[in-house]
Design a protein around this motif. Structure first.
Motif, short mmCIF file in Angstrom:
data_model
loop_
_atom_site.label_atom_id
_atom_site.label_comp_id
_atom_site.label_asym_id
_atom_site.label_seq_id
_atom_site.Cartn_x
_atom_site.Cartn_y
_atom_site.Cartn_z
N VAL A 1 0.88 -1.37 -0.05
CA VAL A 1 -0.04 -0.01 0.11
C VAL A 1 0.91 1.22 0.03
O VAL A 1 0.62 2.16 -0.73
CB VAL A 1 -1.00 -0.15 1.17
N VAL A 2 2.35 1.28 1.16
CA VAL A 2 2.82 2.38 1.01
C VAL A 2 3.40 2.68 -0.47
O VAL A 2 3.66 3.66 -0.89
CB VAL A 2 3.90 2.30 2.00
N GLY B 1 2.44 1.81 -3.43
CA GLY B 1 1.24 2.37 -4.14
C GLY B 1 1.15 3.54 -4.24
O GLY B 1 1.00 4.69 -5.14
N ILE B 2 1.24 4.16 -2.86
CA ILE B 2 0.71 5.62 -2.68
C ILE B 2 2.13 6.27 -3.14
O ILE B 2 1.83 7.56 -3.75
CB ILE B 2 0.55 5.84 -1.26
N ALA B 3 3.11 6.00 -2.91
CA ALA B 3 4.17 6.71 -3.28
C ALA B 3 4.45 6.84 -4.76
O ALA B 3 4.77 7.91 -5.31
CB ALA B 3 5.45 6.09 -2.58
N ALA C 1 2.14 6.77 -6.84
CA ALA C 1 0.93 7.42 -7.38
C ALA C 1 1.28 9.18 -7.07
O ALA C 1 1.01 10.03 -8.04
CB ALA C 1 -0.41 7.27 -6.40
N VAL C 2 1.87 9.45 -5.93
CA VAL C 2 2.27 10.67 -5.69
C VAL C 2 3.32 11.26 -6.67
O VAL C 2 3.31 12.33 -7.24
CB VAL C 2 2.79 11.00 -4.37
N ASN D 1 1.74 11.59 -10.11
CA ASN D 1 0.94 12.79 -10.28
C ASN D 1 1.80 14.08 -10.32
O ASN D 1 1.47 15.07 -11.10
CB ASN D 1 -0.02 12.89 -9.08
#
Length: 322
Positions: free
Chosen positions: A134-135, A137-139, A141-142, A145
Protein backbone atom coordinates in the motif's frame (compact mmCIF):
# COMPACT_ATOMS: atom_id res chain seq x y z
CA UNK A 1 -62.11 -60.71 -21.16
CA UNK A 2 -61.79 -61.90 -24.78
CA UNK A 3 -63.81 -64.78 -26.23
CA UNK A 4 -62.57 -68.16 -25.16
CA UNK A 5 -61.55 -69.61 -21.89
CA UNK A 6 -58.04 -68.21 -21.34
CA UNK A 7 -58.58 -66.94 -17.82
CA UNK A 8 -60.50 -67.47 -14.62
CA UNK A 9 -64.16 -68.28 -14.78
CA UNK A 10 -64.97 -65.77 -12.02
CA UNK A 11 -63.77 -62.21 -11.37
CA UNK A 12 -62.48 -63.10 -7.93
CA UNK A 13 -60.44 -65.94 -9.46
CA UNK A 14 -59.04 -63.59 -12.12
CA UNK A 15 -57.51 -61.28 -9.45
CA UNK A 16 -54.66 -63.21 -7.80
CA UNK A 17 -54.51 -60.64 -5.00
CA UNK A 18 -58.20 -60.70 -4.22
CA UNK A 19 -57.64 -62.87 -1.17
CA UNK A 20 -55.77 -59.92 0.38
CA UNK A 21 -58.87 -57.74 0.58
CA UNK A 22 -62.06 -58.12 2.56
CA UNK A 23 -64.40 -58.19 -0.45
CA UNK A 24 -62.23 -60.82 -2.14
CA UNK A 25 -62.17 -63.00 0.92
CA UNK A 26 -65.98 -62.60 1.17
CA UNK A 27 -66.25 -63.78 -2.43
CA UNK A 28 -64.23 -66.90 -1.59
CA UNK A 29 -60.81 -65.90 -2.89
CA UNK A 30 -58.02 -68.19 -1.63
CA UNK A 31 -54.25 -67.73 -1.64
CA UNK A 32 -52.67 -69.45 -4.62
CA UNK A 33 -50.81 -72.74 -4.05
CA UNK A 34 -47.62 -73.70 -5.86
CA UNK A 35 -47.24 -70.58 -7.98
CA UNK A 36 -48.14 -66.98 -8.52
CA UNK A 37 -49.94 -64.81 -10.97
CA UNK A 38 -48.10 -64.41 -14.23
CA UNK A 39 -45.64 -67.31 -13.66
CA UNK A 40 -46.07 -70.91 -14.74
CA UNK A 41 -46.97 -73.33 -12.00
CA UNK A 42 -46.36 -77.01 -11.66
CA UNK A 43 -49.69 -77.82 -13.32
CA UNK A 44 -51.24 -76.35 -16.44
CA UNK A 45 -53.97 -73.80 -16.07
CA UNK A 46 -57.40 -75.28 -15.79
CA UNK A 47 -60.74 -73.60 -16.28
CA UNK A 48 -61.93 -72.14 -13.01
CA UNK A 49 -58.56 -72.62 -11.30
CA UNK A 50 -56.39 -69.59 -10.53
CA UNK A 51 -53.09 -69.50 -12.36
CA UNK A 52 -49.98 -70.00 -10.27
CA UNK A 53 -46.46 -68.62 -10.44
CA UNK A 54 -43.01 -69.87 -9.54
CA UNK A 55 -42.97 -67.76 -6.37
CA UNK A 56 -45.87 -68.11 -4.09
CA UNK A 57 -47.71 -64.92 -3.15
CA UNK A 58 -47.89 -64.57 0.59
CA UNK A 59 -50.00 -62.58 2.96
CA UNK A 60 -48.68 -59.22 4.02
CA UNK A 61 -46.37 -59.67 7.02
CA UNK A 62 -45.54 -63.29 6.20
CA UNK A 63 -41.95 -64.15 5.23
CA UNK A 64 -40.65 -67.44 3.97
CA UNK A 65 -37.03 -68.31 3.24
CA UNK A 66 -37.01 -71.88 2.12
CA UNK A 67 -39.63 -72.95 4.68
CA UNK A 68 -42.74 -71.51 6.28
CA UNK A 69 -42.11 -69.40 9.39
CA UNK A 70 -44.71 -68.66 11.97
CA UNK A 71 -45.47 -64.97 12.23
CA UNK A 72 -44.49 -63.67 15.66
CA UNK A 73 -46.73 -61.10 17.33
CA UNK A 74 -45.26 -57.76 18.31
CA UNK A 75 -44.54 -57.41 22.02
CA UNK A 76 -43.97 -53.88 23.29
CA UNK A 77 -41.09 -53.31 25.75
CA UNK A 78 -42.05 -53.44 29.37
CA UNK A 79 -41.74 -50.36 31.52
CA UNK A 80 -40.70 -50.16 35.16
CA UNK A 81 -43.31 -49.12 37.71
CA UNK A 82 -41.88 -45.65 37.87
CA UNK A 83 -41.69 -45.05 34.17
CA UNK A 84 -37.94 -45.78 34.03
CA UNK A 85 -36.44 -47.89 31.23
CA UNK A 86 -35.49 -51.51 31.89
CA UNK A 87 -32.16 -52.30 33.44
CA UNK A 88 -30.55 -53.35 30.18
CA UNK A 89 -31.13 -49.84 28.84
CA UNK A 90 -30.02 -47.96 31.99
CA UNK A 91 -26.74 -46.14 32.41
CA UNK A 92 -23.88 -47.94 34.19
CA UNK A 93 -24.33 -45.69 37.22
CA UNK A 94 -27.66 -47.39 37.94
CA UNK A 95 -25.82 -50.62 38.69
CA UNK A 96 -23.69 -49.00 41.40
CA UNK A 97 -20.56 -48.77 39.27
CA UNK A 98 -18.34 -45.76 39.78
CA UNK A 99 -18.30 -43.44 36.81
CA UNK A 100 -14.95 -43.45 35.07
CA UNK A 101 -12.88 -40.33 34.48
CA UNK A 102 -14.07 -38.23 31.63
CA UNK A 103 -11.55 -36.85 29.20
CA UNK A 104 -12.23 -33.72 27.22
CA UNK A 105 -11.97 -34.12 23.48
CA UNK A 106 -8.77 -32.72 21.99
CA UNK A 107 -9.62 -29.68 19.92
CA UNK A 108 -8.42 -29.74 16.32
CA UNK A 109 -5.05 -28.09 15.83
CA UNK A 110 -4.75 -25.16 13.47
CA UNK A 111 -1.66 -23.51 12.11
CA UNK A 112 1.60 -24.73 10.68
CA UNK A 113 3.35 -26.44 13.63
CA UNK A 114 2.37 -29.65 15.41
CA UNK A 115 0.71 -28.56 18.64
CA UNK A 116 2.18 -25.04 18.42
CA UNK A 117 -1.03 -23.12 17.85
CA UNK A 118 -1.86 -20.80 14.95
CA UNK A 119 0.95 -19.59 12.74
CA UNK A 120 0.93 -15.96 13.96
CA UNK A 121 4.34 -15.31 12.44
CA UNK A 122 3.01 -16.05 8.97
CA UNK A 123 0.02 -13.76 9.57
CA UNK A 124 2.33 -10.95 10.77
CA UNK A 125 4.58 -11.30 7.71
CA UNK A 126 1.53 -11.19 5.45
CA UNK A 127 0.18 -8.04 7.16
CA UNK A 128 3.56 -6.31 6.85
CA UNK A 129 3.71 -7.22 3.17
CA UNK A 130 0.24 -5.77 2.56
CA UNK A 131 1.17 -2.50 4.32
CA UNK A 132 4.40 -2.27 2.28
CA UNK A 133 2.50 -2.74 -0.98
CA UNK A 134 0.00 0.00 0.00
CA UNK A 135 2.80 2.44 0.90
CA UNK A 136 4.65 1.75 -2.36
CA UNK A 137 1.43 2.27 -4.32
CA UNK A 138 0.75 5.62 -2.63
CA UNK A 139 4.34 6.78 -3.24
CA UNK A 140 4.13 5.76 -6.90
CA UNK A 141 0.83 7.61 -7.30
CA UNK A 142 2.24 10.78 -5.73
CA UNK A 143 5.34 10.64 -7.95
CA UNK A 144 3.32 10.02 -11.11
CA UNK A 145 0.89 12.82 -10.27
CA UNK A 146 3.66 15.32 -9.57
CA UNK A 147 5.51 14.35 -12.74
CA UNK A 148 2.44 14.33 -14.95
CA UNK A 149 1.09 17.72 -13.90
CA UNK A 150 3.67 19.71 -15.86
CA UNK A 151 3.24 17.46 -18.87
CA UNK A 152 -0.54 17.87 -18.94
CA UNK A 153 -0.38 21.63 -18.39
CA UNK A 154 2.02 22.01 -21.32
CA UNK A 155 -0.21 20.13 -23.75
CA UNK A 156 -2.69 21.87 -26.01
CA UNK A 157 -6.15 21.90 -24.47
CA UNK A 158 -4.84 20.84 -21.09
CA UNK A 159 -6.57 22.29 -18.05
CA UNK A 160 -4.22 23.39 -15.28
CA UNK A 161 -5.02 22.01 -11.88
CA UNK A 162 -6.64 24.40 -9.44
CA UNK A 163 -5.42 22.51 -6.37
CA UNK A 164 -2.86 24.44 -4.31
CA UNK A 165 0.67 23.02 -4.32
CA UNK A 166 1.60 20.84 -1.41
CA UNK A 167 3.71 22.54 1.20
CA UNK A 168 6.21 20.91 3.50
CA UNK A 169 5.99 22.03 7.08
CA UNK A 170 9.33 22.92 8.58
CA UNK A 171 10.10 21.97 12.13
CA UNK A 172 11.60 24.71 14.30
CA UNK A 173 15.27 24.30 15.00
CA UNK A 174 17.59 25.74 17.59
CA UNK A 175 20.66 25.49 15.36
CA UNK A 176 22.20 28.82 14.31
CA UNK A 177 21.46 29.89 10.76
CA UNK A 178 24.22 30.51 8.25
CA UNK A 179 22.34 33.38 6.61
CA UNK A 180 23.72 36.79 7.52
CA UNK A 181 21.29 39.45 8.62
CA UNK A 182 21.83 42.73 6.75
CA UNK A 183 23.62 45.27 8.93
CA UNK A 184 21.79 48.48 9.69
CA UNK A 185 23.77 51.37 8.21
CA UNK A 186 23.80 54.79 9.88
CA UNK A 187 21.82 57.84 8.83
CA UNK A 188 21.96 61.27 10.47
CA UNK A 189 20.21 64.64 10.17
CA UNK A 190 22.65 67.36 9.16
CA UNK A 191 21.29 69.63 11.91
CA UNK A 192 22.50 67.13 14.55
CA UNK A 193 26.09 67.02 13.23
CA UNK A 194 29.00 69.03 14.51
CA UNK A 195 28.87 72.40 12.74
CA UNK A 196 31.89 74.54 11.93
CA UNK A 197 32.55 78.02 10.53
CA UNK A 198 29.45 79.91 9.39
CA UNK A 199 27.25 76.78 9.26
CA UNK A 200 24.03 77.08 11.26
CA UNK A 201 20.57 75.53 11.45
CA UNK A 202 17.30 76.88 10.07
CA UNK A 203 13.81 75.67 9.18
CA UNK A 204 12.54 78.54 6.99
CA UNK A 205 12.55 76.61 3.67
CA UNK A 206 9.83 73.98 3.48
CA UNK A 207 10.50 70.44 2.35
CA UNK A 208 13.33 69.40 4.64
CA UNK A 209 12.99 65.86 6.01
CA UNK A 210 14.97 66.44 9.21
CA UNK A 211 13.26 66.39 12.60
CA UNK A 212 11.03 69.47 12.83
CA UNK A 213 12.01 70.47 9.27
CA UNK A 214 15.41 71.70 10.50
CA UNK A 215 18.38 71.88 8.02
CA UNK A 216 21.88 73.38 7.82
CA UNK A 217 22.34 76.75 6.12
CA UNK A 218 25.15 79.37 5.92
CA UNK A 219 27.28 76.88 4.07
CA UNK A 220 28.15 79.31 1.27
CA UNK A 221 31.34 80.73 2.82
CA UNK A 222 34.78 79.04 3.04
CA UNK A 223 35.42 77.31 6.40
CA UNK A 224 31.79 76.21 6.89
CA UNK A 225 31.56 72.49 7.62
CA UNK A 226 29.55 69.58 9.07
CA UNK A 227 31.32 66.62 10.75
CA UNK A 228 29.73 63.20 11.32
CA UNK A 229 30.97 60.37 13.59
CA UNK A 230 29.59 57.30 11.80
CA UNK A 231 29.92 53.85 13.40
CA UNK A 232 30.18 51.03 10.84
CA UNK A 233 29.53 47.31 11.52
CA UNK A 234 32.16 46.19 9.01
CA UNK A 235 34.83 47.76 6.88
CA UNK A 236 34.41 48.13 3.16
CA UNK A 237 33.39 50.33 0.30
CA UNK A 238 30.18 52.34 0.71
CA UNK A 239 28.26 55.26 -0.71
CA UNK A 240 27.80 58.52 1.17
CA UNK A 241 24.34 59.82 0.20
CA UNK A 242 23.49 63.51 0.85
CA UNK A 243 20.16 65.30 0.52
CA UNK A 244 20.44 69.00 -0.31
CA UNK A 245 18.75 71.97 -1.99
CA UNK A 246 20.26 74.52 -4.45
CA UNK A 247 18.83 77.58 -6.27
CA UNK A 248 18.84 75.73 -9.64
CA UNK A 249 22.65 76.27 -9.86
CA UNK A 250 25.29 73.49 -9.58
CA UNK A 251 27.34 73.40 -6.37
CA UNK A 252 30.09 71.24 -4.84
CA UNK A 253 31.98 70.72 -1.57
CA UNK A 254 35.09 69.01 -0.20
CA UNK A 255 34.68 65.49 1.25
CA UNK A 256 37.14 64.26 3.91
CA UNK A 257 37.06 60.72 5.37
CA UNK A 258 39.09 59.87 8.48
CA UNK A 259 41.35 62.91 7.90
CA UNK A 260 41.95 62.20 4.22
CA UNK A 261 40.35 64.50 1.62
CA UNK A 262 39.07 63.02 -1.61
CA UNK A 263 40.79 64.13 -4.71
CA UNK A 264 37.44 64.89 -6.32
CA UNK A 265 34.87 67.17 -4.65
CA UNK A 266 31.40 65.83 -3.98
CA UNK A 267 29.08 67.08 -6.69
CA UNK A 268 25.91 68.89 -5.55
CA UNK A 269 24.57 69.47 -9.04
CA UNK A 270 21.16 70.38 -10.43
CA UNK A 271 20.34 66.78 -11.32
CA UNK A 272 16.61 67.42 -11.59
CA UNK A 273 17.21 70.09 -14.23
CA UNK A 274 15.15 72.71 -12.42
CA UNK A 275 15.04 76.33 -13.68
CA UNK A 276 13.18 77.62 -10.64
CA UNK A 277 15.44 79.32 -8.09
CA UNK A 278 12.99 78.60 -5.26
CA UNK A 279 14.96 76.33 -2.88
CA UNK A 280 11.77 74.67 -1.68
CA UNK A 281 11.33 73.09 -5.13
CA UNK A 282 14.89 71.92 -5.56
CA UNK A 283 15.45 69.25 -2.87
CA UNK A 284 17.41 66.31 -4.37
CA UNK A 285 20.12 63.75 -3.53
CA UNK A 286 23.63 62.85 -4.64
CA UNK A 287 26.28 60.30 -3.55
CA UNK A 288 30.06 59.81 -3.51
CA UNK A 289 32.12 56.60 -2.99
CA UNK A 290 33.82 56.24 0.39
CA UNK A 291 35.93 53.53 2.02
CA UNK A 292 35.18 53.12 5.70
CA UNK A 293 36.63 50.99 8.49
CA UNK A 294 34.84 48.94 11.11
CA UNK A 295 33.83 51.05 14.08
CA UNK A 296 33.89 54.88 14.26
CA UNK A 297 34.61 56.89 11.16
CA UNK A 298 34.88 60.70 10.79
CA UNK A 299 33.12 62.07 7.71
CA UNK A 300 33.42 65.78 7.00
CA UNK A 301 31.81 67.94 4.31
CA UNK A 302 33.28 71.46 4.11
CA UNK A 303 33.31 74.52 1.93
CA UNK A 304 36.93 75.14 0.94
CA UNK A 305 38.63 77.53 -1.44
CA UNK A 306 37.54 76.81 -5.00
CA UNK A 307 34.20 75.20 -4.00
CA UNK A 308 30.77 76.50 -4.98
CA UNK A 309 28.91 76.07 -1.67
CA UNK A 310 25.54 77.87 -2.06
CA UNK A 311 23.60 74.87 -0.72
CA UNK A 312 21.33 73.70 2.12
CA UNK A 313 22.11 70.33 3.75
CA UNK A 314 19.24 68.09 4.98
CA UNK A 315 20.67 64.64 6.00
CA UNK A 316 23.60 62.25 5.39
CA UNK A 317 23.38 58.44 5.04
CA UNK A 318 25.74 55.54 4.36
CA UNK A 319 24.39 53.03 1.82
CA UNK A 320 25.88 49.81 0.37
CA UNK A 321 28.61 50.39 -2.21
CA UNK A 322 28.88 48.92 -5.69
Amino acid sequence: MAAGNDGASKPEDDDPFGYLYADGQAAGAQPPQGGGYGYPGPAPAQPGVPRTSYNQVRTVGERQYGHHQQQQPYVPPQQSPYGQPQAQYAAPETYGAQPGPRTAPIPPQRGGGSGRGPNTKGLLVGAVAVVAVVVIGIAAAVISNSGGKNDKDGQAGGTPSSAPPATVSEQPTTEPTTEKTPDELPKQDAATLTLGGSATTEKTVQGAEGVGGVYVSGFNTPGASVTWKANMPTEGKYRLTVRYAIPAVDANATLTVNGKANSQPIGLKNFIGSSDTNLEKNWQTTWAPVELKKGDNEIKISCEQGNQCNVLLDWLEVTPGS
